[in-house]
Design a protein around this motif. Structure first.
Motif, PDB file in Angstrom:
ATOM      1  N   ALA A 124      62.674  68.938  67.462  1.00 12.09           N
ATOM      2  CA  ALA A 124      61.730  69.557  68.403  1.00 12.09           C
ATOM      3  C   ALA A 124      62.458  70.334  69.484  1.00 12.09           C
ATOM      4  CB  ALA A 124      60.847  68.472  69.024  1.00 12.09           C
ATOM      5  N   LEU A 125      63.611  69.826  69.876  1.00 12.57           N
ATOM      6  CA  LEU A 125      64.346  70.497  70.945  1.00 12.57           C
ATOM      7  C   LEU A 125      64.829  71.880  70.512  1.00 12.57           C
ATOM      8  CD1 LEU A 125      65.148  69.586  73.831  1.00 12.57           C
ATOM      9  CD2 LEU A 125      67.394  69.063  72.923  1.00 12.57           C
ATOM     10  N   GLY A 126      65.152  72.005  69.257  1.00 10.68           N
ATOM     11  CA  GLY A 126      65.682  73.277  68.789  1.00 10.68           C
ATOM     12  C   GLY A 126      64.660  74.179  68.132  1.00 10.68           C
ATOM     13  N   SER A 127      63.417  73.735  68.067  1.00 11.07           N
ATOM     14  CA  SER A 127      62.396  74.494  67.346  1.00 11.07           C
ATOM     15  C   SER A 127      61.629  75.444  68.260  1.00 11.07           C
ATOM     16  CB  SER A 127      61.413  73.509  66.689  1.00 11.07           C
ATOM     17  OG  SER A 127      60.262  74.185  66.268  1.00 11.07           O
ATOM     18  N   ALA A 164      58.946  76.872  67.375  1.00 15.13           N
ATOM     19  CA  ALA A 164      57.524  76.577  67.147  1.00 15.13           C
ATOM     20  C   ALA A 164      57.032  75.407  67.984  1.00 15.13           C
ATOM     21  CB  ALA A 164      57.309  76.262  65.663  1.00 15.13           C
ATOM     22  N   ALA A 165      57.959  74.623  68.509  1.00 15.93           N
ATOM     23  CA  ALA A 165      57.556  73.458  69.304  1.00 15.93           C
ATOM     24  C   ALA A 165      57.207  73.820  70.741  1.00 15.93           C
ATOM     25  CB  ALA A 165      58.680  72.427  69.305  1.00 15.93           C
ATOM     26  N   ALA A 166      57.463  75.062  71.144  1.00 16.07           N
ATOM     27  CA  ALA A 166      57.318  75.456  72.543  1.00 16.07           C
ATOM     28  C   ALA A 166      55.957  75.061  73.105  1.00 16.07           C
ATOM     29  CB  ALA A 166      57.525  76.963  72.679  1.00 16.07           C
ATOM     30  N   GLY A 167      55.991  74.357  74.219  1.00 16.61           N
ATOM     31  CA  GLY A 167      54.769  73.978  74.917  1.00 16.61           C
ATOM     32  C   GLY A 167      53.936  72.928  74.211  1.00 16.61           C
ATOM     33  N   GLY A 168      54.463  72.332  73.157  1.00 20.10           N
ATOM     34  CA  GLY A 168      53.650  71.439  72.333  1.00 20.10           C
ATOM     35  C   GLY A 168      53.789  69.969  72.678  1.00 20.10           C
ATOM     36  N   THR A 169      52.828  69.212  72.167  1.00 19.65           N
ATOM     37  CA  THR A 169      52.844  67.753  72.282  1.00 19.65           C
ATOM     38  C   THR A 169      52.787  67.189  70.871  1.00 19.65           C
ATOM     39  OG1 THR A 169      51.720  67.816  74.412  1.00 19.65           O
ATOM     40  CG2 THR A 169      51.599  65.742  73.177  1.00 19.65           C
ATOM     41  N   PHE A 170      53.663  66.240  70.590  1.00 19.26           N
ATOM     42  CA  PHE A 170      53.791  65.741  69.218  1.00 19.26           C
ATOM     43  C   PHE A 170      53.892  64.214  69.214  1.00 19.26           C
ATOM     44  CE2 PHE A 170      55.705  69.869  69.669  1.00 19.26           C
ATOM     45  CZ  PHE A 170      55.192  70.598  68.611  1.00 19.26           C
ATOM     46  N   ASN A 171      53.017  63.573  68.468  1.00 17.33           N
ATOM     47  CA  ASN A 171      53.214  62.157  68.208  1.00 17.33           C
ATOM     48  C   ASN A 171      54.335  62.008  67.183  1.00 17.33           C
ATOM     49  OD1 ASN A 171      51.102  61.619  69.905  1.00 17.33           O
ATOM     50  ND2 ASN A 171      49.613  61.262  68.270  1.00 17.33           N
ATOM     51  N   VAL A 172      55.127  60.955  67.347  1.00 14.74           N
ATOM     52  CA  VAL A 172      56.264  60.765  66.436  1.00 14.74           C
ATOM     53  C   VAL A 172      56.073  59.471  65.650  1.00 14.74           C
ATOM     54  CG1 VAL A 172      58.766  60.600  66.230  1.00 14.74           C
ATOM     55  CG2 VAL A 172      57.766  61.961  68.083  1.00 14.74           C
ATOM     56  N   PHE A 173      55.723  59.635  64.378  1.00 21.43           N
ATOM     57  CA  PHE A 173      55.674  58.513  63.440  1.00 21.43           C
ATOM     58  C   PHE A 173      56.437  58.942  62.192  1.00 21.43           C
ATOM     59  CE2 PHE A 173      51.214  59.084  65.092  1.00 21.43           C
ATOM     60  CZ  PHE A 173      51.353  58.228  66.168  1.00 21.43           C
ATOM     61  N   ASP A 174      57.147  57.984  61.585  1.00 22.76           N
ATOM     62  CA  ASP A 174      57.778  58.305  60.311  1.00 22.76           C
ATOM     63  C   ASP A 174      56.691  58.539  59.268  1.00 22.76           C
ATOM     64  OD1 ASP A 174      60.042  57.845  61.729  1.00 22.76           O
ATOM     65  OD2 ASP A 174      60.540  55.949  60.750  1.00 22.76           O
ATOM     66  N   GLY A 209      54.566  69.880  60.815  1.00 17.97           N
ATOM     67  CA  GLY A 209      54.356  71.325  60.845  1.00 17.97           C
ATOM     68  C   GLY A 209      55.553  72.087  61.380  1.00 17.97           C
ATOM     69  N   LEU A 210      56.436  71.387  62.088  1.00 19.74           N
ATOM     70  CA  LEU A 210      57.674  72.023  62.570  1.00 19.74           C
ATOM     71  C   LEU A 210      58.722  72.083  61.467  1.00 19.74           C
ATOM     72  CD1 LEU A 210      58.128  70.254  66.059  1.00 19.74           C
ATOM     73  CD2 LEU A 210      57.054  72.463  65.584  1.00 19.74           C
ATOM     74  N   GLY A 211      58.392  71.495  60.328  1.00 20.11           N
ATOM     75  CA  GLY A 211      59.360  71.441  59.243  1.00 20.11           C
ATOM     76  C   GLY A 211      60.152  70.145  59.239  1.00 20.11           C
ATOM     77  N   TRP A 212      59.712  69.193  60.072  1.00 19.74           N
ATOM     78  CA  TRP A 212      60.454  67.936  60.170  1.00 19.74           C
ATOM     79  C   TRP A 212      59.917  66.904  59.188  1.00 19.74           C
ATOM     80  CZ3 TRP A 212      59.045  62.846  61.571  1.00 19.74           C
ATOM     81  CH2 TRP A 212      60.126  61.959  61.786  1.00 19.74           C
TER      82      TRP A 212
END
Lengths: 347, 334
Positions: free
Chosen positions: B213-216, B218-228, B304-307
């Motif tokens: 997310a730090l390098g993406s 597309a992540a700019a200004g976004g909020t993302f829940n993190v689950f595997d 959606g960020l490709g992660w």
């Protein structure tokens, strides 16, 4: 009544709680941290927030100002509040130097405003009960008082054990003990009066301590009674013990838990006195321990109950035109005792 | 990109530093003055800035030449006031040092605690409602909500690119137990709602998501829940935990029975002790839900960020429950 609380840290929460519990007090908050002030206002429903105390005083013109910031800022903030025409309640210690207190006293007298130092434990439930017994004569004359704080200032989570964020008191000549001397002094003085002489031994028992001193034993002599003031960081569990020896009763208190046990002279054969006192002690301990647990579960103030009571009495006295719960002479006596204790520090 | 990592000696922070180094970033760690770094595997590969978010020396020098900040530090121990002061006031100090630093992106590690766990209907995602009654929750939820609010206000005012990550239960070596599974009772694990899906993220996967997310762009200004993923059920984790920890086994405990118990306990407490009663968190319905509620936990926005998580559940188990002597070094102070 409009009250401004300057400082939104841990002890300020008790002031907000006590003031808002009164129901008809208009409370505003001022803190250098905007988010700390906003958080306090949100949590307690306070009317306004400020980050500049001078601006707050100019704009709000509060009737009372509570100063709850770190100790080094107390004299300047109290002075500004008095100059603005407000009564002032200051967290202890009101000043780091006796001369600063004297200057504040002169200003309060000149402005005809109240100036109080927070002697919270003096207004705790067990202390209030014992002081009532003394006042009504049931207790007899007080002949000796022992005040002992057992507190693990070296333990994890203590404000005095974090090398990354040193507590302001650690920079003072008395180290961490500077933060407790006022408590020891007012709890002794309220029973024995102004002191005549003081001897004190400050020590550093734990070599890993960040504080110059972590133990104290002082002996105070007043006109009709004496007091021993003690602090230790080594004894467990933590406790704040006050024992008052009277000519007809003896009171044992733990002010962290608000427990009280009374020994008294019972009518009847004297050999039965220990039995009655033992039964009374068992009942008092059980009731006190249960009461302490219920207080914690009910979310009511426990060790800080005295702050709430002092705030309530101050507000009540202001509204009814009575005397302040703590007089300027009281504060002067306590600060002279603190000054003389500090004079005993090893050079 | 030069990235400053706060909380770098903590459980997640250590892994974040490794993940950023793996992706070729230049990493500067902000560590407390007394922190010992000598046993951290990446210490020779990072720049070290000494400072404390809570107070003391100016933080501006630590931000010189930094392009982005991964703000991982948080106070998770102590009473609510300690958590607020450590987490929120620390963040306020960090933000106050940002102007003029050249930092373009702030990545904030927030938490699922910020959500209102009563509100979701079947699934919890980034559009779910935030907690409306934080003071009925716990100090951590309060601190995280204020921390997010503070960062969002600052980002809007200063036009800073803010990325917020809200991880689920983070687990890994030295933090094998997950509160969301149930309760440890002596030699047994009581698994609450055994068929519930768990919002899990292994510490190494979570750190990888941070780096992604730090390098993406597309992540700019976004909020993302993190689950595997949300495929792991409570019973599976509970049984693996019990087996690999040498416990006797696990027993199921119905979610709704526990919720009913919490309602009964809080009702009786309110009756006997008044409206400000206090009980262990598990006996408070709002906290019970935040810990155990059965929901779906989609991670479509993050994917959606490709992660995608680099380690599957099986390999995460192996990384977490290693034989003695093969564990990750956790001895450095944080």
């Amino acid at each position: 009544m409009k009250v401004a609380v300057v400082g939104a840290g841990r002890i300020a929460l008790e002031h907000f709680g006590a003031l808002t519990a009164l129901g008809d007090v208009d409370v505003v908050v001022c803190d250098r941290s905007p988010v700390a002030a906003a958080h306090a206002a949100d949590r307690f429903g306070l009317r306004a927030t400020y980050v500049d105390s001078d601006e707050m005083l100019r704009f709000e013109r509060p009737d009372v100002v509570h100063v709850t910031t770190p100790a080094p800022s107390h004299p300047a903030l109290a002075r500004a509040a008095l100059e603005s025409g407000a009564h002032v309640l200051v967290e202890k210690p009101i000043a780091m130097e006796y001369a600063d207190w004297v200057a504040l006293r002169e200003l309060a007298t000149e402005k005809q405003r109240w100036l109080l130092e927070d002697y919270s434990y003096q207004f705790s439930p067990p202390m209030s009960r014992v002081l009532s017994l003394v006042e009504e004569g049931t207790f007899g004359d007080v002949v000796h008082v022992e005040v002992m704080i057992c507190l693990d200032i070296h333990g994890e989570g203590s404000g005095f054990s974090d090398p990354n964020l040193p507590h302001p008191a650690l920079a003072l000549p008395g180290g961490a003990l500077s933060d407790f001397l006022t408590h020891l002094a007012y709890l002794a003085r309220v029973f024995i009066g102004d002191h005549r002489s003081v001897t004190a031994r400050f020590e550093r028992r734990d070599e890993g301590s960040l504080s110059r001193f972590d133990a104290l034993h002082a002996h105070v002599v007043a006109e009709k009674a004496t007091a021993d003031l003690m602090f230790t960081a080594a004894s467990r569990p933590d406790g704040f013990f006050v024992t008052v020896h009277g000519t007809r009763m003896r009171a044992h208190m733990n002010l962290f838990e608000n427990t009280l046990r009374l020994d008294r002279v019972w009518p009847g054969p004297s050999p039965l006195t220990p039995l009655w006192n033992g039964l009374s002690a068992a009942f008092s301990e059980a009731r006190g321990s249960l009461g302490s647990l219920v207080t914690k579960l009910s979310g009511k103030p426990g060790a800080t109950a005295g702050v709430w009571e002092l705030v309530r009495r101050t507000q009540e006295a202001l509204r009814r035109g009575g005397d302040p719960p703590i007089s300027l002479d009281d504060i002067d006596g306590v600060n002279r005792l603190v000054r003389d204790l500090l004079a005993e520090l090893p050079s | 990109m030069r990235v400053l990592v706060t909380g770098a000696t903590g459980f997640l922070g250590k892994a974040v530093v490794s993940a950023l180094l793996d992706r070729g970033h230049t990493v500067r760690v902000l560590v407390r003055p007394s922190a010992r770094l000598d046993r951290l595997e990446w210490v020779s590969k990072v720049e070290v800035a000494r400072g404390d978010l809570r107070g003391g020396a100016d933080l501006a020098p630590a931000l010189e030449g930094v392009d982005a900040v991964a703000h991982v530090a948080a106070q998770v121990l102590g009473d609510p006031m300690a958590q607020f002061q450590g987490t929120v006031l620390g963040t306020e100090r960090l933000l106050s040092a940002l102007p003029g630093s050249g930092v373009r992106r702030l990545l904030l590690l927030s938490s699922l605690s910020v959500y209102d766990w009563r509100a979701p209907r079947g699934r919890l995602d980034e559009d779910s409602v935030l907690e409306q009654a934080p003071y009925e929750r716990d100090g951590y939820a309060v601190a995280k909500l204020w921390q997010e609010r503070l960062c969002r206000e600052y980002a809007e005012k200063e036009s800073l690119d803010l990325v917020v990550l809200r991880p689920g239960f983070i687990w890994g070596s030295t933090r094998e137990w997950i509160d969301g599974v149930g309760i440890q009772a002596g030699p047994l694990v009581l698994v609450n709602g055994p068929f519930r899906r768990l919002p899990l993220t292994h510490v190494d996967n979570c750190a990888d998501a941070v780096a992604e997310a730090l390098g993406s762009e597309a992540a700019a200004g976004g909020t993302f829940n993190v689950f595997d993923s949300d495929e792991t059920r409570a019973w599976r984790y509970g049984s693996e935990f019990a087996r690999r920890s040498g416990l006797a086994g696990w027993l199921p405990f119905p979610y709704h029975a526990g919720l009913l118990l919490a309602y009964l306990a809080s009702g009786v407490a309110r009756l006997l002790l008044g409206p400000r009663y206090r009980l262990p968190g598990i006996l408070l319905p709002q906290r019970y839900r935040a810990r155990f509620r059965s929901l779906r936990f989609p991670n479509a926005r993050l994917r959606g960020l490709g992660w995608s998580p680099p380690h599957d559940f099986g390999s995460c188990l192996e990384r977490t429950f290693q034989p003695p002597g093969k564990g990750t070094d956790e001895s450095a102070s944080g």
